[in-house]
Design a protein around this motif. Structure first.
Motif, PDB file in Angstrom:
ATOM      1  N   SER A 150       0.826  -1.200   0.000  1.00 14.18           N
ATOM      2  CA  SER A 150       0.000   0.000   0.000  1.00 14.18           C
ATOM      3  C   SER A 150       0.864   1.255   0.000  1.00 14.18           C
ATOM      4  N   PHE A 151       1.879   1.295   0.852  1.00 11.51           N
ATOM      5  CA  PHE A 151       2.766   2.448   0.913  1.00 11.51           C
ATOM      6  C   PHE A 151       3.547   2.592  -0.387  1.00 11.51           C
ATOM      7  N   TYR A 152       3.989   1.475  -0.932  1.00 10.90           N
ATOM      8  CA  TYR A 152       4.709   1.499  -2.215  1.00 10.90           C
ATOM      9  C   TYR A 152       3.822   2.055  -3.324  1.00 10.90           C
ATOM     10  N   GLN A 153       2.556   1.638  -3.366  1.00 11.42           N
ATOM     11  CA  GLN A 153       1.631   2.141  -4.377  1.00 11.42           C
ATOM     12  C   GLN A 153       1.438   3.648  -4.227  1.00 11.42           C
ATOM     13  N   SER A 154       1.327   4.131  -2.998  1.00 10.46           N
ATOM     14  CA  SER A 154       1.154   5.568  -2.786  1.00 10.46           C
ATOM     15  C   SER A 154       2.405   6.335  -3.195  1.00 10.46           C
ATOM     16  N   LEU A 155       3.577   5.810  -2.881  1.00 16.73           N
ATOM     17  CA  LEU A 155       4.818   6.491  -3.237  1.00 16.73           C
ATOM     18  C   LEU A 155       5.004   6.592  -4.744  1.00 16.73           C
ATOM     19  N   THR A 156       4.498   5.619  -5.480  1.00 15.26           N
ATOM     20  CA  THR A 156       4.658   5.632  -6.938  1.00 15.26           C
ATOM     21  C   THR A 156       3.533   6.365  -7.653  1.00 15.26           C
ATOM     22  N   THR A 157       2.520   6.820  -6.926  1.00 17.96           N
ATOM     23  CA  THR A 157       1.407   7.543  -7.549  1.00 17.96           C
ATOM     24  C   THR A 157       1.188   8.912  -6.921  1.00 17.96           C
ATOM     25  N   VAL A 158       2.239   9.496  -6.344  1.00 18.51           N
ATOM     26  CA  VAL A 158       2.129  10.853  -5.822  1.00 18.51           C
ATOM     27  C   VAL A 158       1.820  11.800  -6.974  1.00 18.51           C
ATOM     28  N   PRO A 159       0.825  12.674  -6.840  1.00 16.48           N
ATOM     29  CA  PRO A 159       0.490  13.600  -7.932  1.00 16.48           C
ATOM     30  C   PRO A 159       1.702  14.397  -8.399  1.00 16.48           C
ATOM     31  N   ARG A 160       1.803  14.561  -9.700  1.00 17.22           N
ATOM     32  CA  ARG A 160       2.972  15.216 -10.281  1.00 17.22           C
ATOM     33  C   ARG A 160       3.125  16.651  -9.803  1.00 17.22           C
ATOM     34  N   ASP A 161       2.000  17.364  -9.671  1.00 16.27           N
ATOM     35  CA  ASP A 161       2.117  18.764  -9.272  1.00 16.27           C
ATOM     36  C   ASP A 161       2.641  18.899  -7.846  1.00 16.27           C
ATOM     37  N   LEU A 162       2.242  17.985  -6.950  1.00 13.31           N
ATOM     38  CA  LEU A 162       2.769  18.027  -5.587  1.00 13.31           C
ATOM     39  C   LEU A 162       4.245  17.674  -5.555  1.00 13.31           C
ATOM     40  N   ASP A 163       4.641  16.694  -6.357  1.00 14.25           N
ATOM     41  CA  ASP A 163       6.052  16.314  -6.423  1.00 14.25           C
ATOM     42  C   ASP A 163       6.896  17.464  -6.964  1.00 14.25           C
ATOM     43  N   GLU A 164       6.401  18.141  -8.022  1.00  9.26           N
ATOM     44  CA  GLU A 164       7.135  19.269  -8.581  1.00  9.26           C
ATOM     45  C   GLU A 164       7.196  20.428  -7.599  1.00  9.26           C
ATOM     46  N   ALA A 165       6.117  20.647  -6.840  1.00  8.34           N
ATOM     47  CA  ALA A 165       6.125  21.721  -5.846  1.00  8.34           C
ATOM     48  C   ALA A 165       7.167  21.454  -4.759  1.00  8.34           C
ATOM     49  N   SER A 166       7.274  20.200  -4.295  1.00  5.30           N
ATOM     50  CA  SER A 166       8.261  19.875  -3.267  1.00  5.30           C
ATOM     51  C   SER A 166       9.680  20.083  -3.776  1.00  5.30           C
ATOM     52  N   ARG A 167       9.905  19.792  -5.050  1.00  2.26           N
ATOM     53  CA  ARG A 167      11.235  20.007  -5.623  1.00  2.26           C
ATOM     54  C   ARG A 167      11.503  21.497  -5.843  1.00  2.26           C
ATOM     55  N   SER A 168      10.458  22.252  -6.176  1.00  2.55           N
ATOM     56  CA  SER A 168      10.634  23.693  -6.347  1.00  2.55           C
ATOM     57  C   SER A 168      11.021  24.364  -5.036  1.00  2.55           C
ATOM     58  N   PHE A 169      10.482  23.866  -3.920  1.00  7.16           N
ATOM     59  CA  PHE A 169      10.831  24.395  -2.611  1.00  7.16           C
ATOM     60  C   PHE A 169      12.141  23.800  -2.084  1.00  7.16           C
ATOM     61  N   ARG A 170      12.780  22.957  -2.914  1.00 10.31           N
ATOM     62  CA  ARG A 170      14.080  22.357  -2.577  1.00 10.31           C
ATOM     63  C   ARG A 170      14.026  21.569  -1.262  1.00 10.31           C
ATOM     64  N   LEU A 171      12.956  20.813  -1.098  1.00  4.55           N
ATOM     65  CA  LEU A 171      12.877  19.951   0.072  1.00  4.55           C
ATOM     66  C   LEU A 171      13.871  18.805  -0.074  1.00  4.55           C
ATOM     67  N   SER A 172      14.489  18.450   1.025  1.00  4.93           N
ATOM     68  CA  SER A 172      15.404  17.312   1.007  1.00  4.93           C
ATOM     69  C   SER A 172      14.605  16.007   0.924  1.00  4.93           C
ATOM     70  N   ILE A 173      15.318  14.907   0.723  1.00  5.59           N
ATOM     71  CA  ILE A 173      14.656  13.598   0.667  1.00  5.59           C
ATOM     72  C   ILE A 173      13.891  13.333   1.962  1.00  5.59           C
ATOM     73  N   TRP A 174      14.509  13.690   3.084  1.00  6.82           N
ATOM     74  CA  TRP A 174      13.889  13.489   4.394  1.00  6.82           C
ATOM     75  C   TRP A 174      12.623  14.327   4.533  1.00  6.82           C
ATOM     76  N   GLN A 175      12.702  15.614   4.144  1.00 11.48           N
ATOM     77  CA  GLN A 175      11.544  16.483   4.251  1.00 11.48           C
ATOM     78  C   GLN A 175      10.434  16.061   3.302  1.00 11.48           C
ATOM     79  N   ARG A 176      10.785  15.702   2.075  1.00 12.91           N
ATOM     80  CA  ARG A 176       9.770  15.285   1.107  1.00 12.91           C
ATOM     81  C   ARG A 176       9.063  14.020   1.581  1.00 12.91           C
ATOM     82  N   PHE A 177       9.812  13.149   2.246  1.00 17.05           N
ATOM     83  CA  PHE A 177       9.221  11.901   2.735  1.00 17.05           C
ATOM     84  C   PHE A 177       8.170  12.175   3.800  1.00 17.05           C
TER      85      PHE A 177
END
Length: 572
Positions: A150-177
């Protein structure tokens, strides 16, 4: 200079009240019960082989079983939070971890116990603690896999806009998680956590009462109580066990899972505000406390600070989308994986070949096809029946709150408790066990589909529901264009875990006993059960190996392509 008092303390709002007193008393009572149950794990091992069928013993047995299940659940959560991100974020580790999870979820519990009981007993010789750890590990194997998927499925289907927003704010791997991925996965993870508890109940008989060769372990618990009741044909004791299970499930549903479901609802991904559901009574009581609320706020603040740390994790296996994989490293890595797999295959073949002939191998493969037909029938029936029901429940929060504890109890209902009815009916009407024992497999399979579909429908964005209603999309078109694409990743996760659970539950579903009457269906489950009872290690290994081959083949041909399709086409 005097220090001004904080307004909260001046008004007395943070001083303890009667609600605090009641809550603290409940917490202390819970700690005393846990300590009392944990004290039994230090008893000498022979004391674990005496199970009384008296009604007065059931509360203590229920407490011991519940403690084991929650200990296993804690380990399952830790396993999920570690393994699923590695499988989702690392292509190289995913090649190993995903097939390994496919194998582990399909291996019957007795397949684990046959090799782990002696290991844990040798850690604490002469003590119940070793047998307790073996039971906890067995329950862990019935809980962890669907939570991880279940967690794996959620991690692979995170909405693209949210993923791009987290990268735009330069969140680290730990923070994004902790700031994006865990909150997005929370609704489905909570539902699968409830399902994991139910899965633990389903296999509690196999985990607390297990026979390996001439060695039998009966730990104090509801599972061993049921096992002894079935062997003595004591129908009254079976009914007592059912009532005890119902009481325990209702208690932890009210105290734990209902508040968790209400809390996880705030993480639903939607652009419009949904209807506010009333809080469960436990949350209402906690909000009326003062001291406990202060403690909870402090813990939440610490967790928020830890999740917000800009940690740069030294994990070279986790790569970002902008990084191109090295073909040289890939070649070396996959070569090493191939060598390890080939060596393991050779060792298993060498071990089995010493006592199994080619005709015996062909017979086991044929038994695998028999079980495959039952698994396919169970999956088709579960999909046709429970997908519409799950969608209906998930889109109606009020009904979901009413049905949730009932579904948990039914999902936790061990197939062993149906043996008296099944055996009596099959013998009375001379029915074929090869056909009519299949419903026992459905008992342990259908809930993975239902709970995941309910989770998907509950997390379905409210703005999409409003848009489809405004456009007048109804009937078959609504199913094809709106809800099926919306719940499809959740359904695939449920179907994948249900398929593995069906293979796993075959060891229970293909052998039904009541008193001195035993009905057996031809299949891999009954083959492994018989080999475990006889202590025939080579036959156990052969049965588990063939079952693993079937599961991996089906997953690669069917479920993995469907999951890839869900990730590729249906991630919004």
């Amino acid at each position: 200079m005097t220090t001004p008092a904080l307004p909260a303390f001046v008004s007395g709002r943070r001083l303890p009240n009667l609600w605090d007193l009641a809550a603290i008393l409940c917490v202390l009572a819970g700690l005393v019960l846990v300590a009392h149950a944990a004290g039994g794990t230090l008893a000498p091992l022979p004391a674990a082989n005496t199970i009384h069928l008296g009604l007065a013993y059931l509360p203590y047995y229920a407490l011991r079983t519940t403690l084991r299940m929650f200990v296993a659940l804690i380990f399952s959560i830790v396993f999920t939070l570690v393994v699923a991100p590695l499988a989702a974020k690392s292509r190289r580790l995913g090649v190993i971890l995903i097939p390994a999870l496919d194998i582990l979820q399909s291996v019957p519990i007795l397949g684990f116990l046959s090799f782990t009981v002696l290991f844990f007993l040798n850690l604490f010789p002469g003590r119940v603690l070793g047998a307790e750890l073996a039971a906890v590990f067995a329950i862990f194997t019935s809980q962890a896999w669907n939570m991880t998927f279940s967690f794996y499925q959620s991690l692979t289907t995170v909405p693209r806009d949210l993923d791009e927003a987290s990268r735009s704010f330069r969140l680290s791997i730990w923070q994004r998680f902790w700031r994006l991925e865990v909150p997005f996965a929370m609704p489905g993870l909570v539902f699968n956590t409830m399902l994991s508890m139910s899965g633990g109940w389903f296999f509690v008989v196999a985990s607390e009462a297990v026979t390996v060769g001439n060695t039998t372990f009966l730990l104090p618990g509801i599972g061993s109580y049921v096992s002894v009741a079935l062997s003595h044909s004591d129908l009254a004791a079976v009914i007592y066990a059912i009532i005890a299970m119902l009481v325990v499930i209702l208690i932890y549903d009210q105290l734990l899972f209902r508040p968790l479901v209400a809390w996880s609802a705030k993480f639903r991904f939607e652009m419009t505000s949904g209807g506010e559901a009333p809080d469960p009574w436990v949350l209402s009581v906690l909000r009326r406390t003062r001291l406990l609320q202060l403690v909870g706020d402090a813990i939440g603040d610490i967790a928020n600070r830890v999740g917000g740390l800009r940690m740069r994790l030294p994990l070279p296996v986790l790569t970002t989308k902008s990084q191109k994989p090295s073909r040289v490293v890939d070649g070396i890595w996959f070569t090493l994986v191939g060598v390890v797999v080939a060596f393991a295959f050779w060792r298993v073949a060498e071990f089995v070949a010493a006592s199994v002939t080619l005709s015996g191998l062909a017979h086991v493969v044929l038994l695998g096809f028999y079980t495959l037909l039952r698994v396919a029938a169970a999956m088709i029936i579960c999909t046709i029946v429970w997908v519409p029901i799950g969608v209906w429940i998930g889109l109606r929060p009020r009904w979901a709150r009413l049905i949730q504890p009932i579904a948990q109890f039914l999902a936790a209902f061990p197939a062993n408790l149906l043996f008296p009815i099944v055996v009596i009916v099959l013998v009375r009407f001379a029915l074929n066990p090869n056909i009519w024992l299949t419903p026992l497999m459905i008992v342990g399979t259908q809930w993975y589909v239902l709970f995941n579909v309910v989770a998907g429908a509950s997390a379905f964005p409210g703005d999409l529901k409003e848009a489809s209603a405004n456009l007048g999309i109804k009937g078959l078109l609504w199913w094809r264009r709106v809800i099926i694409p919306g719940i499809f990743p959740y359904y695939i996760t449920g179907a994948l875990t249900a398929s593995g659970a069906a293979w796993n539950s075959s060891i229970v579903a293909e052998v039904a006993s009541w008193g001195h009457t035993t009905l057996t269906a031809s299949g891999l489950g009954s083959y492994i059960a018989q080999a475990t009872t006889e202590g025939n290690t080579s036959h156990i290994v052969l049965g588990v190996f063939v079952m693993t081959a079937f599961v991996l083949t089906i997953n690669r041909i069917l479920w993995r392509p469907l999951h890839a399709f869900a990730v590729r086409r249906l991630t919004f």
